[in-house]
Design a protein around this motif. Sequence first.
Motif, PDB file in Angstrom:
ATOM      1  N   THR A  21       0.838  -1.204   0.000  1.00 12.78           N
ATOM      2  CA  THR A  21       0.000   0.000   0.000  1.00 12.78           C
ATOM      3  C   THR A  21       0.869   1.249   0.000  1.00 12.78           C
ATOM      4  N   CYS A  25       1.049   4.098  -2.971  1.00 11.82           N
ATOM      5  CA  CYS A  25       0.864   5.536  -2.714  1.00 11.82           C
ATOM      6  C   CYS A  25       2.058   6.337  -3.228  1.00 11.82           C
ATOM      7  N   CYS A  26       3.259   5.819  -3.018  1.00  9.63           N
ATOM      8  CA  CYS A  26       4.463   6.485  -3.550  1.00  9.63           C
ATOM      9  C   CYS A  26       4.408   6.547  -5.068  1.00  9.63           C
ATOM     10  N   THR A  53      -5.302  14.099  -0.954  1.00 13.02           N
ATOM     11  CA  THR A  53      -4.632  13.828   0.324  1.00 13.02           C
ATOM     12  C   THR A  53      -5.435  14.340   1.516  1.00 13.02           C
TER      13      THR A  53
END
Length: 120
Positions: A21, A25-26, A53
């Motif tokens: 996860t 996200c990165c 975000t």
Amino acid sequence: MEVLFEKAANAISKAMGRPLTFLLCCLLVIVWAASGPVFNFSDTWQLVINTGTTIITFLMVFIIQNTQNRDTRALQIKLSELILALETANNRIAAIEQASPEELEAAQKDIEQRAEGEAA
């Protein structure tokens, strides 16, 4: 409703705590950053990441709080079981989390005095 939230919170907290996860996200942030030149680093381009975000952070606060409450409750139950299992323990301490601030203060002072007496 509460059972549904508990199940969803458990599943989400497990999923969010995984390395995959984090990597996804990165990757999402890298793709967003790389798309900057395509969108001329416009206000809308910036708004996409800011809005995303913010929404995710807002929702995760509730998931984190639920997880923390559940973990604290489980820890309290385990500690209470240990206290009740000891013959020399003060069993009133097993349910101390329900005490008033004054009762907590008195119990803390009592424990400190007993600890000092045993250390001597």
